[in-house]
Each structure stands twice: as structure tokens, then as C-alpha cells.
Design a protein around this motif. Sequence first.
Motif, PDB file in Angstrom:
ATOM      1  N   LYS B  54      65.133  99.567  22.830  1.00 15.73           N
ATOM      2  CA  LYS B  54      65.933  99.475  24.060  1.00 15.73           C
ATOM      3  C   LYS B  54      65.636  98.101  24.651  1.00 15.73           C
ATOM      4  CE  LYS B  54      66.234 104.399  24.973  1.00 15.73           C
ATOM      5  NZ  LYS B  54      65.971 105.524  25.878  1.00 15.73           N
ATOM      6  N   LEU B  55      66.554  97.200  24.411  1.00 14.15           N
ATOM      7  CA  LEU B  55      66.311  95.798  24.739  1.00 14.15           C
ATOM      8  C   LEU B  55      67.315  95.290  25.761  1.00 14.15           C
ATOM      9  CD1 LEU B  55      65.867  94.537  21.060  1.00 14.15           C
ATOM     10  CD2 LEU B  55      64.028  94.951  22.685  1.00 14.15           C
ATOM     11  N   ILE B  56      66.817  94.515  26.714  1.00 14.13           N
ATOM     12  CA  ILE B  56      67.685  93.784  27.638  1.00 14.13           C
ATOM     13  C   ILE B  56      67.382  92.310  27.447  1.00 14.13           C
ATOM     14  CG2 ILE B  56      68.221  93.294  30.054  1.00 14.13           C
ATOM     15  CD1 ILE B  56      67.360  96.231  30.647  1.00 14.13           C
ATOM     16  N   LEU B  57      68.408  91.543  27.102  1.00 15.97           N
ATOM     17  CA  LEU B  57      68.236  90.108  26.933  1.00 15.97           C
ATOM     18  C   LEU B  57      68.705  89.421  28.216  1.00 15.97           C
ATOM     19  CD1 LEU B  57      69.428  89.559  23.250  1.00 15.97           C
ATOM     20  CD2 LEU B  57      67.216  90.298  24.103  1.00 15.97           C
ATOM     21  N   ASP B  58      67.781  88.782  28.888  1.00 15.78           N
ATOM     22  CA  ASP B  58      68.065  88.087  30.147  1.00 15.78           C
ATOM     23  C   ASP B  58      68.432  86.650  29.822  1.00 15.78           C
ATOM     24  OD1 ASP B  58      66.102  87.486  33.196  1.00 15.78           O
ATOM     25  OD2 ASP B  58      68.124  86.884  32.605  1.00 15.78           O
ATOM     26  N   PHE B  59      69.699  86.298  30.086  1.00 14.28           N
ATOM     27  CA  PHE B  59      70.221  84.989  29.699  1.00 14.28           C
ATOM     28  C   PHE B  59      70.135  83.940  30.809  1.00 14.28           C
ATOM     29  CE2 PHE B  59      72.951  85.148  25.717  1.00 14.28           C
ATOM     30  CZ  PHE B  59      72.452  86.332  25.240  1.00 14.28           C
ATOM     31  N   HIS B  60      69.612  84.291  31.986  1.00 11.71           N
ATOM     32  CA  HIS B  60      69.818  83.397  33.130  1.00 11.71           C
ATOM     33  C   HIS B  60      69.269  81.986  32.915  1.00 11.71           C
ATOM     34  CE1 HIS B  60      65.614  83.986  34.411  1.00 11.71           C
ATOM     35  NE2 HIS B  60      65.808  82.934  35.175  1.00 11.71           N
ATOM     36  N   ALA B  61      68.198  81.863  32.121  1.00 15.84           N
ATOM     37  CA  ALA B  61      67.577  80.551  31.910  1.00 15.84           C
ATOM     38  C   ALA B  61      68.000  79.903  30.580  1.00 15.84           C
ATOM     39  CB  ALA B  61      66.062  80.682  31.948  1.00 15.84           C
ATOM     40  N   LEU B  62      68.963  80.508  29.910  1.00 18.28           N
ATOM     41  CA  LEU B  62      69.419  79.945  28.638  1.00 18.28           C
ATOM     42  C   LEU B  62      70.436  78.842  28.922  1.00 18.28           C
ATOM     43  CD1 LEU B  62      69.011  80.359  25.576  1.00 18.28           C
ATOM     44  CD2 LEU B  62      71.079  81.765  25.602  1.00 18.28           C
ATOM     45  N   VAL B  80      69.356  98.696  16.068  1.00 18.07           N
ATOM     46  CA  VAL B  80      68.786  99.326  17.268  1.00 18.07           C
ATOM     47  C   VAL B  80      69.605 100.548  17.676  1.00 18.07           C
ATOM     48  CG1 VAL B  80      67.635  97.233  18.085  1.00 18.07           C
ATOM     49  CG2 VAL B  80      69.925  97.762  18.922  1.00 18.07           C
ATOM     50  N   ARG B  81      70.916 100.457  17.508  1.00 19.80           N
ATOM     51  CA  ARG B  81      71.754 101.602  17.897  1.00 19.80           C
ATOM     52  C   ARG B  81      71.558 102.781  16.953  1.00 19.80           C
ATOM     53  NH1 ARG B  81      77.161  98.278  19.993  1.00 19.80           N
ATOM     54  NH2 ARG B  81      76.277  97.865  22.062  1.00 19.80           N
ATOM     55  N   SER B  84      68.956 105.089  18.236  1.00 19.94           N
ATOM     56  CA  SER B  84      69.235 105.556  19.603  1.00 19.94           C
ATOM     57  C   SER B  84      68.845 104.538  20.661  1.00 19.94           C
ATOM     58  CB  SER B  84      68.511 106.889  19.881  1.00 19.94           C
ATOM     59  OG  SER B  84      68.898 107.843  18.925  1.00 19.94           O
ATOM     60  N   GLY B  85      68.814 103.282  20.276  1.00 18.17           N
ATOM     61  CA  GLY B  85      68.524 102.221  21.234  1.00 18.17           C
ATOM     62  C   GLY B  85      69.781 101.417  21.515  1.00 18.17           C
ATOM     63  N   ASP B  86      69.591 100.250  22.119  1.00 18.26           N
ATOM     64  CA  ASP B  86      70.718  99.370  22.400  1.00 18.26           C
ATOM     65  C   ASP B  86      70.175  97.989  22.748  1.00 18.26           C
ATOM     66  OD1 ASP B  86      73.724  99.612  24.530  1.00 18.26           O
ATOM     67  OD2 ASP B  86      73.321  98.564  22.648  1.00 18.26           O
ATOM     68  N   MET B  87      71.072  97.008  22.728  1.00 19.96           N
ATOM     69  CA  MET B  87      70.738  95.659  23.127  1.00 19.96           C
ATOM     70  C   MET B  87      71.757  95.268  24.186  1.00 19.96           C
ATOM     71  SD  MET B  87      70.557  92.233  20.748  1.00 19.96           S
ATOM     72  CE  MET B  87      69.758  93.088  19.406  1.00 19.96           C
ATOM     73  N   LYS B  88      71.339  95.197  25.436  1.00 21.95           N
ATOM     74  CA  LYS B  88      72.250  94.843  26.529  1.00 21.95           C
ATOM     75  C   LYS B  88      71.975  93.410  26.952  1.00 21.95           C
ATOM     76  CE  LYS B  88      72.240  99.651  28.235  1.00 21.95           C
ATOM     77  NZ  LYS B  88      73.493 100.077  27.590  1.00 21.95           N
ATOM     78  N   LEU B  89      73.030  92.731  27.360  1.00 18.63           N
ATOM     79  CA  LEU B  89      72.900  91.349  27.787  1.00 18.63           C
ATOM     80  C   LEU B  89      73.034  91.300  29.312  1.00 18.63           C
ATOM     81  CD1 LEU B  89      75.176  89.625  25.088  1.00 18.63           C
ATOM     82  CD2 LEU B  89      72.882  90.597  24.856  1.00 18.63           C
ATOM     83  N   ALA B  90      72.239  90.423  29.945  1.00 18.81           N
ATOM     84  CA  ALA B  90      72.259  90.379  31.408  1.00 18.81           C
ATOM     85  C   ALA B  90      72.249  88.947  31.925  1.00 18.81           C
ATOM     86  CB  ALA B  90      71.076  91.146  31.976  1.00 18.81           C
ATOM     87  N   ASP B  91      72.883  88.761  33.113  1.00 18.60           N
ATOM     88  CA  ASP B  91      72.835  87.497  33.844  1.00 18.60           C
ATOM     89  C   ASP B  91      73.221  86.316  32.950  1.00 18.60           C
ATOM     90  OD1 ASP B  91      70.376  86.366  36.346  1.00 18.60           O
ATOM     91  OD2 ASP B  91      72.515  85.945  36.068  1.00 18.60           O
ATOM     92  N   VAL B  92      74.396  86.413  32.363  1.00 15.43           N
ATOM     93  CA  VAL B  92      74.848  85.390  31.423  1.00 15.43           C
ATOM     94  C   VAL B  92      75.548  84.264  32.176  1.00 15.43           C
ATOM     95  CG1 VAL B  92      76.276  84.937  29.391  1.00 15.43           C
ATOM     96  CG2 VAL B  92      75.177  87.162  29.658  1.00 15.43           C
ATOM     97  N   VAL B 108      81.681  94.589  21.906  1.00 14.92           N
ATOM     98  CA  VAL B 108      80.572  95.244  21.200  1.00 14.92           C
ATOM     99  C   VAL B 108      79.327  95.364  22.071  1.00 14.92           C
ATOM    100  CG1 VAL B 108      79.050  95.083  19.182  1.00 14.92           C
ATOM    101  CG2 VAL B 108      81.445  94.377  19.002  1.00 14.92           C
ATOM    102  N   PHE B 109      79.038  94.341  22.851  1.00 17.18           N
ATOM    103  CA  PHE B 109      77.813  94.308  23.653  1.00 17.18           C
ATOM    104  C   PHE B 109      78.151  94.576  25.122  1.00 17.18           C
ATOM    105  CE2 PHE B 109      74.692  92.528  20.693  1.00 17.18           C
ATOM    106  CZ  PHE B 109      75.506  92.017  19.702  1.00 17.18           C
ATOM    107  N   GLN B 110      77.324  95.386  25.770  1.00 14.29           N
ATOM    108  CA  GLN B 110      77.492  95.592  27.200  1.00 14.29           C
ATOM    109  C   GLN B 110      76.788  94.450  27.922  1.00 14.29           C
ATOM    110  OE1 GLN B 110      75.831  99.536  26.940  1.00 14.29           O
ATOM    111  NE2 GLN B 110      77.763 100.450  27.599  1.00 14.29           N
ATOM    112  N   ILE B 111      77.533  93.823  28.844  1.00 13.79           N
ATOM    113  CA  ILE B 111      77.027  92.648  29.539  1.00 13.79           C
ATOM    114  C   ILE B 111      76.994  92.955  31.029  1.00 13.79           C
ATOM    115  CG2 ILE B 111      77.372  90.184  29.954  1.00 13.79           C
ATOM    116  CD1 ILE B 111      78.970  90.089  27.311  1.00 13.79           C
ATOM    117  N   TYR B 112      75.847  92.748  31.672  1.00 13.12           N
ATOM    118  CA  TYR B 112      75.657  93.104  33.066  1.00 13.12           C
ATOM    119  C   TYR B 112      75.364  91.857  33.903  1.00 13.12           C
ATOM    120  CZ  TYR B 112      75.365  97.778  31.165  1.00 13.12           C
ATOM    121  OH  TYR B 112      75.657  98.949  30.504  1.00 13.12           O
TER     122      TYR B 112
END
Lengths: 146, 125
Positions: B54-62, B80-81, B84-92, B108-112
Motif C-alpha cells: 500500500k504505497l503513496i508516492l508524494d510528488f510535491h518535490a519532484l 501491488v494490486r 490487495s495493495g495499490d500505488m496512489k499518487l499525491a500532490d503532483v 490507471v492510477f488514482q491521483i490525489y
Amino acid sequence: MSARETIRKIFPAEYRILSEVRAMLSNSAERVGLSEREIHDLVLAVDEAVTNIIEHATKNIESTLECMFHLDPVLQQVIVELHYRSDSLFAAEPAPTALDIEQRITSRKRGGLGVYLMHRLVDSLDYRHDKGDNVISLEKRHKPDQ
Amino acid sequence: MADNHQSRFEVREMPVPGSPGPTVLELSGQLDAHTAPDFERFLEDRVRTESKVKLILDFHALEYISSAGLGVLMGLIEEVRSQSGDMKLADVPEKIYHVLDLLGFPVVFQIYPSVTEALTAFSEQ
């Protein structure tokens, strides 16, 4: 900047050059009046082209890549030429109209994204080869509404 | 060639209150063909060795990403799916979202908008 100018540098064909190529191009494109988005798109397209050259054309070969940035401040245009020696031809197939990302993930096909981005991000993309000499050209022009 | 021109990329695991829970990974710098292999090894280690799926990739500093970096995400999302996990992207950042959008990643990817919202999404699943 009022006159046309060409910036030229020869690099070793290694991934570690990518950051320097991007920085040089970004600084150059700023001077001819491209917008921030246009600069980003051009830089990404050129990055993808350079990566493609290193990955496929010069793999396992000690080689060099010559980057030429032709800047025209009057036309607000940048033409990038990438010169390299290789017998492998660049697969510049026509730009697909859409990319099926789900199908690529399912079929574990990660490749091809770079060529797709190259076509989508620049105004024109050209490839020429002659007896092992290859040139990929990418052109980006400023559009006032961007 | 001067070392200060080489791509700089870093990925750090960030502390999350109320652990165990999703793993937040902060990406910073430039993710390209030079730096993507290290990122791939880092992610594979988290998923395959530490079973963090269950991963959240925080993009804010990329600052920058090319298809080489995006290919790393494509390579692991199904894995990961399937667990039963997922890879969500955040603050892109907008200019990076533009690239994701061109390639169809939002399909494909949920982006928050933020890591907080991505964490909430995991808790509601």
C-alpha cells in the motif's frame, strides 16, 4: 537576444549526460521566448530522444552524441539536432493517435512511451540517416496563446 | 563532465502516524533514465522484500520525470494490486501531471491533491 544562434556540444552517449542536456536546452529555449510549458515539453521530448539513442542505437558501444540547438528569436523557434553514428535505425513510426496505457501495463510493454511523447510534445520530428550517420531533429515554436 | 550536472533524485520513506498503514514515499529531484534504475530497485525492495504493497508516492518535490521513471510505476502497479495493495499518487505538480495525463495515467492510477487525501482513500477501501 536578437540574432539567430547555434549552440553545440558533444557528449559521451551515456545516461549521465541527460541532466546537462536538459539544463542547456532549457536555458537556450528561454532566450527565444518559449513559454514555460513549451520549454518543458521540448526538454522532455529531447530527453526522450537522447535516451532512445543511448538505449538502442549506441548500446554497448562507446559512442558520442552531438547536440545542436538552433535558436531563432525572431521566429521564436528552437530546432534541436541530435547527431550520432549507428547502424541501428531510429524507429520513428507515425505518432499513434492514442496510447492504451492499460493494455501496455497488462502486456508488460513499458517501451514506446518515449517515442509517443516525442511526437506529441514538439511541432515536428524528423529523422535522417546516411551510411551510419543519423540525425534526429525536433522543432518547437512559440504559440502566443500558450 | 562536471558531477554537478548529473541528475539528482532521492526517494525517502516518510513516517506516517498510526502505523502500520500505507507507506508514504517522497520523491524529489529528477527522475530520468539515469536515476530510474535506483528508484526501481528501491520500490522493488519495498514491495518484494518488505511486503509493503500500500504505497503513496508524494510528488510535491519532484522537479522532473521522463518515461523511464513512469515505466517503473507501470512495472509494479499490477504486482501491488494482485496482493490487495495499490500505488496512489499525491500532490503532483502541474507540469508533471500534464505528462501523466498525456500518457493516460489518470485512467490507471488514482491521483490525489494531497498525501492526506490519499491516506484517507486507503482507509476507506
